[in-house]
Each structure stands twice: as structure tokens, then as C-alpha cells.
Motif scaffolding. Structure first.
Motif, mmCIF file in Angstrom:
data_model
loop_
_atom_site.group_PDB
_atom_site.id
_atom_site.type_symbol
_atom_site.label_atom_id
_atom_site.label_comp_id
_atom_site.label_asym_id
_atom_site.label_seq_id
_atom_site.Cartn_x
_atom_site.Cartn_y
_atom_site.Cartn_z
ATOM 1 N N MET A 31 32.223 0.955 -6.815
ATOM 2 C CA MET A 31 31.154 0.385 -7.624
ATOM 3 C C MET A 31 30.173 -0.287 -6.745
ATOM 4 O O MET A 31 28.992 -0.249 -6.978
ATOM 5 C CB MET A 31 31.743 -0.610 -8.611
ATOM 6 N N CYS A 166 28.936 -5.209 -9.853
ATOM 7 C CA CYS A 166 29.531 -4.145 -9.104
ATOM 8 C C CYS A 166 31.021 -4.227 -9.164
ATOM 9 O O CYS A 166 31.688 -4.258 -8.161
ATOM 10 C CB CYS A 166 29.116 -4.212 -7.654
ATOM 11 N N GLU A 278 23.037 1.918 -12.784
ATOM 12 C CA GLU A 278 23.733 2.754 -11.834
ATOM 13 C C GLU A 278 23.279 4.186 -11.980
ATOM 14 O O GLU A 278 23.232 4.928 -11.042
ATOM 15 C CB GLU A 278 25.222 2.672 -12.089
ATOM 16 N N ASP A 299 32.830 4.281 -10.495
ATOM 17 C CA ASP A 299 32.177 3.102 -10.978
ATOM 18 C C ASP A 299 32.378 3.012 -12.462
ATOM 19 O O ASP A 299 32.894 3.912 -13.085
ATOM 20 C CB ASP A 299 30.691 3.194 -10.651
#
Lengths: 501, 220
Positions: A31, A166, A278, A299
Motif C-alpha cells: 500500500m 497507506c 490510488e 493495496d
């Protein structure tokens, strides 16, 4: 109020969260890749997260008031935000921006596109004009930072939020650690017909936290497959993975502590934001909202609850998971012949299993056949098998005859032995019994067809004296060939062989 | 000689025909799926169906077969049993296939790892066959029938939904996917099926060529 309920479910007290999220999963590093800009160190995220959460909670009271103002404002049907006030505009703009950024393709144009357009029209003043949607996170970040600077009460918050967003892979339980400054956003979300996906960019989060960000649901629930339309209820997106349910549970724990509904909404928003930011989700998950570039890091995938469907984290996660599996089943269906007629996963799987078994049995049968052919046929025309070109050097035809006739163990003769030659020497009992493979590099030189990667020719065993010698050659050459890879370039092979000899 | 040439030509053309015919345009179907799984599958689709891949694999297969022949001839004076030979060939073919996969898939890595593990075990502790679960693995040791321990006990007793149970069964079929999650198994299965199809095609053409060669009359 729903918001409160959600908030309660989502946000456990920060200290508790800290314990939960202490060990960030290794997948979180994936991530982090997305948030390379923000912070490449997953472990730090958790700590940051907690810092942020504490801050956020402190700011929640502020947000509540702001949110109420936002909620009051009317919202267009498509817009994710019902925020009416200036904050709402800002938030909407943010969300729109985030949405566009997250979307490489305009999959969820409805979700992201409209807010964007609207925001562009509405929010020209409060914030810098929304930058054109960009696919890169960096750009998004940069875009966000401008509004963020205005909003963020805490300069370092954005960074922390970024880091925080993240989170690691789905397996990371601490994902649900949401910053709850956005709790108030739930109100707004509730009002909107659709659940707005607020990008989880740190900038956005930071923006939201001080602002009240209606979309700033910082539920860190990362889910695979952002899908579905927005829903009335702020939902913690359920992650497709089991760990996600864990986070959902944690969220619920949190919810007890903090304001629930808003938090949930915020969490959901955040998830969406993250998805948008993202632009990538796990695996196939992000079909709907994000079209990520075909290299999704491990992620979080944010999922949006579909309209008219359950919005709790578990069902969302379930849906994501089911969709992923369904996707793969479809691919399999295309692959396996006869699966089109069958409906239903179970029957299809039966077909697939049968097909795989039949393929394996076929391979086994063919291998038996090959082994028998291998033994009986000392040699085969490797070149013919592999090469597309039909190269039949006339010399090949002649050489076998020569080889047959000359019984000398001269190197020259052996070199001249060709595969075709060997084939016609099957009568020779010695050949059959010996079944040796001698490498004849020189042959490849003479015959272009042989100059392939396969210089192991089971040659005649007439020259027993030199057989051992040539065996060594063959092995060496084999290794060299293997090292070189399967080269179908005759010239290279021949040259190589020449050198070795 | 002319006959020889003519004899030689058809096999090659047959091979190439086979190769060409096998090429299917799967890109369009694969391209429809926009997800990453789709992209992966489309890429693998194109990969395993391409002529180039088949050629590469055929080359590796032939190399491996020659090696097998060399080994078998060197190792045993008397020809080993047909079954053992077949197994050796099968394993060589599987290994060649796994190498062609370039290590991107679980099953290919498992096939190659099995071999290494086997060799390692052979050197260290010569054990007899380990406990044999109900299913047989794809890759068997050449000397011992080593079966991968894949737990199958629970699957029949638990009330797992049918789909899950079948996916587990499929996972046991695919090498290296005995204990993976369902989506992983499905993904590996797609690639594995394509690779198997290519393997079957290549071996078929190889057998055809070899048998046609054998049957061709020697030029005299």
C-alpha cells in the motif's frame, strides 16, 4: 442518528487502536507503494494513524458543527455531498477531484465524474480550480495539497493522513483505523443519494479533518473492489479478505467509543477516497470505480456499497469477494470448453475439474507414448519439429548414406551423422540397445537444419570407441545450450558448436 | 532423396499447421474484462496460445526428452519399465512447461520446487514413501511415489458450500495450490489449464512427427 451509530461502530479509542495496529502487515508496504509520495514506511503509519486519530477526535466536535452546516445545504442527486455551505463545496470539490484522480477510466463516472464537474463549476472560488484529473497519485497529491493548505489545521496532518491511508494489504487489521474527523461527513453522506467516494489521499483527509469534510469518512476500511453505488448509509466497506471483517469488527469497537454514524461515513468516504487516489485496488476488485493500471499493488481496494444493498462491512466485503471469484470463474468458463451451457458455479467447477483431469491424463498418456517413441526412435528431427521453416538440406539426405556405409570411427563420420541417418539405423540392434545420444556439433555446421538448439542427436553406436568421448561433448554442449537458452538461430548454434569442438 | 525430402516436408508443415491452427485470438475476449484478473488472464491467454510459446516449449521439451533418454540409457543397462520411463518423460515435460512459465505462476514454481526438494531429500534422508493422501500429485518423484500431503480429510466432513469444496478439489489438482485461497486457486487454474493445453498440443505434434519419421521408409 445514523451518523452517530456509524461512528460508534467505527472508531475505537485511539489507544486501543494503537495496540491493534502496531504490527503493520508486510503487505502494507504494498500500500505504501501507492503512497510513495507520502510515506514509504508502513510501520510508521500505524503510529501516525494513532496520532491522527487522536487529533481528529479532538477536532470532531468542530467538525460536527461544520457538518451540520454542510448537511443543510441541498445536494444534487448525483453529487456525493449534500454539503451546502462553503465547506460542502470544498468537500465536494475535493471528492470530485479525488474521484477523477482515482479513476483512470471513467468507470464510476456517475460517482466521480459528476462531483467533479459540479465541483468544478461550483467551487471555483473557495479553492483553486480543481486540477485536471490525473492518474498519477503524485499529481493528485499535489492537487490536493492546495486545498489542504487551506483546510488543514494541522500541517503535518496531511502527511500523517497520507501515511495513514497507506495501510497495508487487506490482511491488515488495523485498516479500519479511521481518522474520524470526518465523522461529520456522514451526515452529508447520508443526505446524498449516493455514497460519495472520498479519496483517501492524505491531503484530502487532512482537508477533511479540519474541515469536517463531509466526505472525509476516514474509515480505513480498505476493501477490494470498489463497487456499487453510493448508499444512503455510510458503510464501512467490507474488505474481501477475512482480515477485513476483522477490521470491521474493530470498527465496530471503535464505534462504541466515538460518534458512530459519522465515523462510518467518514470511513467509507475515506475508503472511497483512497480508492480514487490510488486508482488501484486489489486484483480485480476495482472494476467499478477505479480502473487501475494493470499493476495493482497489494493495496486496499475500496468498495462502494451498491444502491439498495446492504452496507455493512461484512456484506460489502462479501460482495467484493464474490465478485472477484465470479470474475475468475468467468475467465475459466471461457477457457474450458463446454462450460457455456452449464450455469451455476458448482456445475461449472465440476466441468473445470473434469477438464483439468482429462488434460492431465492426456499429458500422461502422451508422455508414455513419447517415451516409447523415444526408445524406438533413436533420433528425431528436432529441427523439423521446432522450426517453422522447412529446411531440408540436401546434404542431409546424402549423409545418412555415407554414415551408414562408413564404419570408421572417425570424427568426421560421426559429425556427418544426421538425425535422419539415425532413424534409418534402427535396425541395428546395437543402436537400439545403446540408445546413446551423441552430440554432433559439426553436423549442425554442415546442415542448417541441425543448427538449432538441439544438438543432442542419438547417433549411431557404430563407433563405440568414440561414443564416450562424444557423450561428454554432448553433455557439455547440452549445458551450454541450456545456458544459452533455446535458440532457434542456426547460425549461432553452429558457430557455438564449432568453437566448442 | 526426393522421396525423403517429401517425407520430411509434410511433418514439418504438419507441425507448423498444428501450431498455427492452435493459435486462437483470445485477446478480444480477454480484453473485455477490464479487471486485473482479466488483464492477467488475457496476457496469459496470449502467452500460452502463441506460436512462439509453443515453439519455445517444444524446444525445451525436446531437450528434456533427449536428456531423459540420455539419463535412462546411462543409468540402466536394461531398459526401465515402461511406466517409469513414461513417468520420467512426464516429469520432464512438466518441468519444461514450468520453465516456460517463467516462474510467474504458483504451479510452475511448485513443479520446479518439487523436483529440487526431491533431489535434496534423496541425498539427505532416503526415506520411504511418505504418507499418501487420497489424491495424487501431478509431479511424482521418479523413484519414489511421493505424494504431496494435501489435507483432504476435512473437506468431506465439513459442511462447506459446494462451490468452495470443489474449488478446493481443483486446488489439489493444480500443483502447488493445495492450500491457497479460492481466488488464487481459480487464477492459477486458468493459467494452468492454458499451459496444459499447450503441453498437450506440443506433445501431440511431437508424437506425430516422431511416429511419422519412424514410419518413413529409409532411402536406399
Amino acid at each position: 442518528m445514523d451518523n452517530e451509530l456509524f461512528m460508534n461502530t467505527e472508531f475505537p479509542p485511539p489507544p486501543e487502536m494503537a495496540t491493534h495496529f502496531e504490527p503493520p502487515p508486510s503487505s502494507s508496504s504494498a500500500m505504501m507503494l501507492n503512497w510513495a509520495l507520502m510515506d514509504p514506511n508502513p510501520p510508521q503509519d500505524s503510529s501516525f494513524l494513532w496520532e491522527k486519530s487522536t487529533e481528529q477526535q479532538q477536532q470532531q466536535s468542530i467538525f460536527d458543527s461544520a457538518l451540520s452546516s454542510l448537511v443543510s445545504s441541498p445536494t444534487p442527486s448525483n453529487s456525493n455531498f449534500s454539503g451546502g455551505g462553503g465547506d460542502g463545496f470544498l468537500i465536494r470539490e475535493l471528492i470530485g477531484k479525488l474521484g477523477n484522480i482515482g479513476n483512470n477510466n471513467n468507470n464510476s463516472g456517475e460517482i466521480y465524474g459528476t462531483p467533479m464537474s459540479r465541483s468544478a463549476s461550483c467551487y471555483a472560488t473557495p479553492m483553486s480550480s480543481p486540477p485536471p484529473p490525473t492518474n498519477t497519485n503524485s499529481q493528485m497529491m499535489m492537487n490536493r495539497t492546495t486545498p489542504l493548505t487551506e483546510f488543514s489545521a494541522d500541517p503535518g496532518f496531511a502527511e500523517r493522513a497520507a501515511r495513514f491511508s497507506c495501510f497495508g494489504s487487506r490482511s491488515f487489521n488495523g485498516r479500519t483505523n479511521t481518522n474520524l474527523p470526518i465523522n461529520n461527513g456522514n451526515n452529508i453522506i447520508n443526505n446524498s443519494g449516493k455514497l460519495t467516494r472520498v479519496s483517501s489521499t492524505p491531503a484530502l483527509k487532512a482537508l477533511i479533518s479540519p474541515e469536517v469534510a463531509p466526505g472525509g469518512e476516514f474509515s480505513r476500511k480498505r476493501k477490494s473492489v470498489p463497487k456499487g453505488k453510493s448508499k444512503e448509509n455510510p458503510i464501512s466497506t467490507a474488505s474481501p479478505s477475512p482480515s477485513f471483517s476483522k477490521t470491521a469488527e474493530k470498527k465496530e469497537e471503535w464505534g462504541g467509543k466515538g460518534s458512530k454514524s459519522s465515523e462510518e461515513k467518514g470511513g467509507k468516504r475515506r475508503r472511497e477516497e483512497e480508492d480514487e487516489d490510488e486508482g488501484e485496488g486489489e486484483g480485480e476488485g476495482n472494476k467499478n470505480n477505479n480502473t487501475k493500471p494493470p499493476e495493482p499493488p497489494k493495496d486496499y481496494i475500496h468498495v462502494r456499497a451498491r444502491r439498495g444493498q446492504a452496507t455493512d462491512s461484512h456484506s460489502l466485503a462479501e460482495r467484493v469477494r464474490r465478485e472477484k471469484i465470479g470474475e475468475r470463474m468467468k475467465l475459466l468458463q471461457d477457457l474450458v470448453p463446454g462450460c457455456n451451457k452449464v450455469t451455476g458455479k458448482a456445475l461449472m467447477l465440476d466441468e473445470i475439474i473434469n477438464y483439468v483431469q482429462s488434460l492431465q491424463r492426456q499429458v500422461e498418456f502422451l508422455s508414455m507414448k513419447l517415451s516409447s517413441v523415444n526408445d524406438t526412435r533413436l533420433d528425431f528431427n528436432v529441427d523439423a519439429l521446432v522450426s517453422k521453416d522447412v529446411m531440408i538440406p540436401s546434404s542431409n539426405n546424402r549423409l545418412p548414406e555415407e554414415g551408414l556405409q562408413s564404419k570408421s570411427s572417425s570424427h568426421h563420420h560421426q559429425q556427418q551423422q544426421l538425425q535422419q541417418l539415425n532413424i534409418y539405423n534402427n535396425d541395428n540392434a546395437q543402436l537400439l540397445s545403446n540408445n546413446m545420444m551423441l552430440q554432433s556439433p559439426m553436423n549442425s555446421l554442415e546442415t542448417s537444419t541441425l543448427a538449432r538448439g538441439f544438438t543432442h542427436l542419438p547417433t549411431l553406436t557404430q563407433f563405440t570407441d568414440s561414443i564416450s568421448q562424444y557423450q561428454m561433448f554432448s553433455e557439455e554442449d547440452l549445458q551450454s545450450l541450456v545456458g544459452m537458452g533455446v535458440a532457434l538461430n542456426p547460425n549461432n548454434e553452429s558457430q557455438h558448436m564449432k568453437i566448442e569442438l | 532423396m526426393a522421396s525423403l525430402i517429401s517425407d520430411i516436408e509434410p511433418p514439418t508443415s504438419t507441425t507448423t499447421d498444428l501450431v498455427r491452427r492452435k493459435k486462437r485470438s483470445s485477446v478480444s475476449s480477454a480484453a473485455s474484462s477490464s479487471t486485473t484478473a482479466g488483464s492477467v488472464s488475457s496476457e496469459s491467454h496470449a502467452r500460452w496460445r502463441s506460436e512462439k510459446q509453443q515453439r519455445i516449449y517444444s524446444a525445451k521439451l525436446i531437450q528434456a526428452l533427449q536428456q531423459v533418454r540420455l539419463n535412462s540409457s546411462a543409468a540402466t543397462t536394461s531398459s526401465p519399465t515402461a511406466q517409469k520411463r513414461g513417468k520420467a518423460v512426464r516429469e520432464a515435460a512438466d518441468r519444461a512447461l514450468a520453465v516456460s512459465a517463467r516462474g510467474r505462476t504458483l504451479w510452475s514454481r511448485a513443479i520446479l520446487a518439487n523436483r529440487i526438494k526431491l533431489k535434496f531429500r534423496k541425498q539427505k534422508r532416503p526415506r520411504t514413501t511418505t504418507k499418501i493422501p487420497s489424491m495424487t500429485t501431478v509431479v511424482n518423484s521418479s523413484n519414489r511415489s511421493r505424494k504431496r500431503r494435501v489435507s483432504v480429510l476435512r473437506l468431506n466432513k465439513k459442511n462447506i458450500p459446494d462451490v468452495n469444496r470443489k474449488v478446493r478439489v481443483l486446488g489439489r489438482l493444480v500443483p502447488g495450490c493445495g492450500k491457497q485461497s479460492v481466488p488464487v486457486i481459480l487464477e492459477e487454474a486458468t493459467d494452468y489449464i492454458q499451459a496444459l493445453e499447450m503441453q498437450v498440443r506440443a506433445m501431440n505434434s511431437l508424437v506425430q512427427l516422431l511416429s511419422s519419421y519412424g514410419s518413413a521408409p529409409p532411402p536406399i
